[in-house]
Design a protein around this motif. Structure first.
Motif, PDB file in Angstrom:
ATOM      1  N   ILE A 113     -18.667  -4.681   2.221  1.00 52.59           N
ATOM      2  CA  ILE A 113     -17.182  -5.340   2.189  1.00 52.59           C
ATOM      3  C   ILE A 113     -16.754  -5.500   0.676  1.00 52.59           C
ATOM      4  O   ILE A 113     -15.837  -5.144   0.358  1.00 52.59           O
ATOM      5  CB  ILE A 113     -17.448  -6.539   2.823  1.00 52.59           C
ATOM      6  N   ARG A 114     -17.914  -5.716  -0.036  1.00 54.98           N
ATOM      7  CA  ARG A 114     -17.676  -5.667  -1.575  1.00 54.98           C
ATOM      8  C   ARG A 114     -17.198  -4.264  -2.125  1.00 54.98           C
ATOM      9  O   ARG A 114     -16.260  -3.968  -2.940  1.00 54.98           O
ATOM     10  CB  ARG A 114     -19.138  -5.772  -2.279  1.00 54.98           C
ATOM     11  N   ASP A 115     -17.682  -3.247  -1.512  1.00 53.41           N
ATOM     12  CA  ASP A 115     -17.336  -1.751  -2.096  1.00 53.41           C
ATOM     13  C   ASP A 115     -16.042  -1.510  -1.306  1.00 53.41           C
ATOM     14  O   ASP A 115     -14.968  -0.809  -1.979  1.00 53.41           O
ATOM     15  CB  ASP A 115     -18.418  -0.766  -1.336  1.00 53.41           C
ATOM     16  N   ASP A 116     -15.575  -1.939  -0.182  1.00 51.29           N
ATOM     17  CA  ASP A 116     -14.297  -1.668   0.527  1.00 51.29           C
ATOM     18  C   ASP A 116     -13.241  -2.354  -0.527  1.00 51.29           C
ATOM     19  O   ASP A 116     -12.188  -1.859  -0.628  1.00 51.29           O
ATOM     20  CB  ASP A 116     -14.352  -2.135   1.833  1.00 51.29           C
ATOM     21  N   PHE A 117     -13.802  -3.631  -1.259  1.00 52.35           N
ATOM     22  CA  PHE A 117     -12.703  -4.562  -1.875  1.00 52.35           C
ATOM     23  C   PHE A 117     -12.431  -3.678  -3.066  1.00 52.35           C
ATOM     24  O   PHE A 117     -11.328  -3.422  -3.434  1.00 52.35           O
ATOM     25  CB  PHE A 117     -13.065  -5.694  -2.112  1.00 52.35           C
ATOM     26  N   ASN A 118     -13.602  -3.248  -3.730  1.00 54.69           N
ATOM     27  CA  ASN A 118     -13.153  -2.582  -4.978  1.00 54.69           C
ATOM     28  C   ASN A 118     -12.287  -1.366  -4.789  1.00 54.69           C
ATOM     29  O   ASN A 118     -11.395  -0.685  -5.447  1.00 54.69           O
ATOM     30  CB  ASN A 118     -14.706  -1.816  -5.571  1.00 54.69           C
ATOM     31  N   PHE A 119     -12.661  -0.517  -3.726  1.00 54.24           N
ATOM     32  CA  PHE A 119     -11.855   0.662  -3.294  1.00 54.24           C
ATOM     33  C   PHE A 119     -10.353   0.153  -3.198  1.00 54.24           C
ATOM     34  O   PHE A 119      -9.195   0.820  -3.927  1.00 54.24           O
ATOM     35  CB  PHE A 119     -12.090   1.345  -2.307  1.00 54.24           C
ATOM     36  N   GLY A 120     -10.286  -0.801  -2.583  1.00 55.85           N
ATOM     37  CA  GLY A 120      -8.929  -1.149  -2.380  1.00 55.85           C
ATOM     38  C   GLY A 120      -8.149  -1.692  -3.569  1.00 55.85           C
ATOM     39  O   GLY A 120      -6.756  -1.510  -3.816  1.00 55.85           O
ATOM     40  N   LEU A 121      -8.878  -2.587  -4.282  1.00 55.40           N
ATOM     41  CA  LEU A 121      -8.175  -3.076  -5.775  1.00 55.40           C
ATOM     42  C   LEU A 121      -8.010  -1.769  -6.714  1.00 55.40           C
ATOM     43  O   LEU A 121      -6.557  -1.991  -7.158  1.00 55.40           O
ATOM     44  CB  LEU A 121      -9.415  -3.834  -6.440  1.00 55.40           C
ATOM     45  N   ASN A 122      -8.583  -0.659  -6.811  1.00 55.15           N
ATOM     46  CA  ASN A 122      -8.054   0.289  -7.235  1.00 55.15           C
ATOM     47  C   ASN A 122      -7.005   1.090  -6.686  1.00 55.15           C
ATOM     48  O   ASN A 122      -5.767   1.317  -7.575  1.00 55.15           O
ATOM     49  CB  ASN A 122      -9.117   1.654  -7.131  1.00 55.15           C
ATOM     50  N   LYS A 123      -6.682   0.873  -5.438  1.00 55.80           N
ATOM     51  CA  LYS A 123      -5.437   1.415  -4.970  1.00 55.80           C
ATOM     52  C   LYS A 123      -4.223   0.502  -5.215  1.00 55.80           C
ATOM     53  O   LYS A 123      -3.305   0.909  -5.327  1.00 55.80           O
ATOM     54  CB  LYS A 123      -5.656   1.604  -3.196  1.00 55.80           C
ATOM     55  N   VAL A 124      -4.688  -0.688  -5.058  1.00 58.85           N
ATOM     56  CA  VAL A 124      -3.648  -1.690  -5.394  1.00 58.85           C
ATOM     57  C   VAL A 124      -2.991  -1.552  -6.846  1.00 58.85           C
ATOM     58  O   VAL A 124      -1.754  -1.489  -7.029  1.00 58.85           O
ATOM     59  CB  VAL A 124      -4.075  -3.087  -4.869  1.00 58.85           C
ATOM     60  N   GLU A 177      -3.040   1.484  -8.676  1.00 57.67           N
ATOM     61  CA  GLU A 177      -2.726   2.775  -8.732  1.00 57.67           C
ATOM     62  C   GLU A 177      -1.329   2.773  -8.148  1.00 57.67           C
ATOM     63  O   GLU A 177      -0.411   3.650  -8.543  1.00 57.67           O
ATOM     64  CB  GLU A 177      -3.540   3.578  -8.060  1.00 57.67           C
ATOM     65  N   SER A 178      -0.896   2.047  -7.295  1.00 62.33           N
ATOM     66  CA  SER A 178       0.401   2.233  -6.537  1.00 62.33           C
ATOM     67  C   SER A 178       1.454   1.135  -7.134  1.00 62.33           C
ATOM     68  O   SER A 178       2.705   1.513  -6.649  1.00 62.33           O
ATOM     69  CB  SER A 178       0.200   1.731  -5.088  1.00 62.33           C
ATOM     70  N   GLY A 179       1.111   0.410  -8.159  1.00 63.71           N
ATOM     71  CA  GLY A 179       1.864  -0.393  -8.800  1.00 63.71           C
ATOM     72  C   GLY A 179       2.224  -1.963  -8.087  1.00 63.71           C
ATOM     73  O   GLY A 179       2.949  -2.694  -8.595  1.00 63.71           O
ATOM     74  N   GLU A 180       1.402  -1.846  -6.726  1.00 63.51           N
ATOM     75  CA  GLU A 180       1.491  -3.209  -5.896  1.00 63.51           C
ATOM     76  C   GLU A 180       0.987  -4.374  -6.916  1.00 63.51           C
ATOM     77  O   GLU A 180       1.441  -5.650  -6.968  1.00 63.51           O
ATOM     78  CB  GLU A 180       0.731  -3.001  -4.902  1.00 63.51           C
ATOM     79  N   PHE A 181      -0.204  -4.257  -7.936  1.00 57.31           N
ATOM     80  CA  PHE A 181      -0.724  -5.277  -8.506  1.00 57.31           C
ATOM     81  C   PHE A 181       0.376  -5.585  -9.691  1.00 57.31           C
ATOM     82  O   PHE A 181       0.497  -7.097  -9.569  1.00 57.31           O
ATOM     83  CB  PHE A 181      -1.845  -4.442  -9.546  1.00 57.31           C
ATOM     84  N   GLU A 182       1.221  -4.919 -10.249  1.00 58.86           N
ATOM     85  CA  GLU A 182       2.221  -5.518 -11.278  1.00 58.86           C
ATOM     86  C   GLU A 182       3.294  -6.119 -10.321  1.00 58.86           C
ATOM     87  O   GLU A 182       3.842  -7.132 -10.809  1.00 58.86           O
ATOM     88  CB  GLU A 182       2.912  -4.332 -12.031  1.00 58.86           C
ATOM     89  N   ARG A 183       3.682  -5.764  -9.158  1.00 56.39           N
ATOM     90  CA  ARG A 183       4.704  -6.343  -8.514  1.00 56.39           C
ATOM     91  C   ARG A 183       4.252  -7.686  -7.924  1.00 56.39           C
ATOM     92  O   ARG A 183       5.355  -8.578  -7.954  1.00 56.39           O
ATOM     93  CB  ARG A 183       5.137  -5.401  -7.354  1.00 56.39           C
ATOM     94  N   ILE A 184       3.168  -7.865  -7.688  1.00 59.49           N
ATOM     95  CA  ILE A 184       2.522  -9.116  -7.163  1.00 59.49           C
ATOM     96  C   ILE A 184       2.754 -10.148  -8.335  1.00 59.49           C
ATOM     97  O   ILE A 184       3.095 -11.429  -8.302  1.00 59.49           O
ATOM     98  CB  ILE A 184       1.041  -9.179  -6.657  1.00 59.49           C
ATOM     99  N   TYR A 185       2.335  -9.722  -9.655  1.00 58.62           N
ATOM    100  CA  TYR A 185       2.389 -10.636 -10.961  1.00 58.62           C
ATOM    101  C   TYR A 185       3.949 -11.081 -11.103  1.00 58.62           C
ATOM    102  O   TYR A 185       4.094 -12.130 -11.120  1.00 58.62           O
ATOM    103  CB  TYR A 185       1.836  -9.953 -11.839  1.00 58.62           C
ATOM    104  N   SER A 186       4.490 -10.007 -10.896  1.00 60.99           N
ATOM    105  CA  SER A 186       6.229 -10.106 -11.442  1.00 60.99           C
ATOM    106  C   SER A 186       6.772 -11.071 -10.305  1.00 60.99           C
ATOM    107  O   SER A 186       7.396 -12.049 -10.798  1.00 60.99           O
ATOM    108  CB  SER A 186       6.795  -8.901 -11.432  1.00 60.99           C
TER     109      SER A 186
END
Length: 222
Positions: A195-206, A208-217
């Motif tokens: 699950i740790r590995d799955d989380f790291n994979f998903g975090l990279n995708k978040v 890469e997609s720009g979703e990370f910045e959108r959540i912060y904003s």
């Protein structure tokens, strides 16, 4: 997953939202996992993991959890911690000795994370660790403590709240950036390596997609 109690804008306990919860939720979802937040006082989070009350924690709060079967992930968020004083106090903070005789309030475990600045303060009983962020801000503005160590966005959120609650003319503050926060200090910890590995994979995708910045904003403008 254990999270601290209310830390806006990162954690809103009442509706399971906030920057940190939204990012971790999105990262886990990429591999089909559903986040179920459980809330504890900040200092009890390592206890919750060590005693198997939860499957994961938002961070180790200065306690190495590898010996408790923990697998460390990449940091979802990094808190931007600064020392904050009232401008009217004219306090200068540049070196550890500048904290001599000053009282400091911060989150639980801060003295472990920043021993260079807080070790002596803690030893001399001039440090108060409390997870309630509004209390931290009140203690500064009401003159009970000289310095707050807090994430700048958390402090600003609660300063606004304090102004609304009490009709205060909130005084200007000075931010003293004396710390360099490291991603390793904010890594989530999982009991299951996969699950740790799955989380790291998903975090990279978040990211890469720009979703990370959108959540912060979405939250920083609050």
């Amino acid at each position: 997953m254990a999270f601290s109690k209310e830390i806006p804008p990162y954690i809103f306990e009442h509706n399971n939202s906030g920057i940190e919860i939204d990012i971790i939720t999105a990262a886990l979802a990429h591999k089909g996992h559903t986040l179920k937040p459980v809330y504890f006082p900040l200092g009890r989070i390592p206890y919750a993991f060590s005693n198997k009350l939860v499957d994961a924690v938002m961070g180790d709060i200065g306690v190495n959890l590898k010996s408790q079967g923990g697998f460390y992930a990449k940091a979802a968020v990094i808190y931007d911690n600064v020392f904050i004083t009232l401008k009217s106090s004219a306090i200068s903070l540049k070196k550890p000795t500048d904290f001599d005789l000053l009282s400091v309030v911060s989150f639980q475990g801060a003295e472990k994370r920043y021993p260079k600045w807080l070790k002596k303060v803690k030893e001399q009983d001039r440090f108060y660790g409390v997870s309630d962020q509004l209390t931290q801000v009140k203690l500064l503005y009401f003159g009970r403590y000289d310095v707050v160590l807090s994430d700048r966005y958390i402090f600003r959120f609660f300063a606004k709240k304090l102004k609304l609650m009490h009709g205060l003319d909130v005084q200007e503050v000075v931010e003293h950036k004396l710390t360099i926060d490291k991603p390793m200090d904010y890594r989530p910890v999982f009991r299951d390596k996969n699950i740790r590995d799955d989380f790291n994979f998903g975090l990279n995708k978040v990211k890469e997609s720009g979703e990370f910045e959108r959540i912060y904003s979405k939250y920083i403008s609050l």
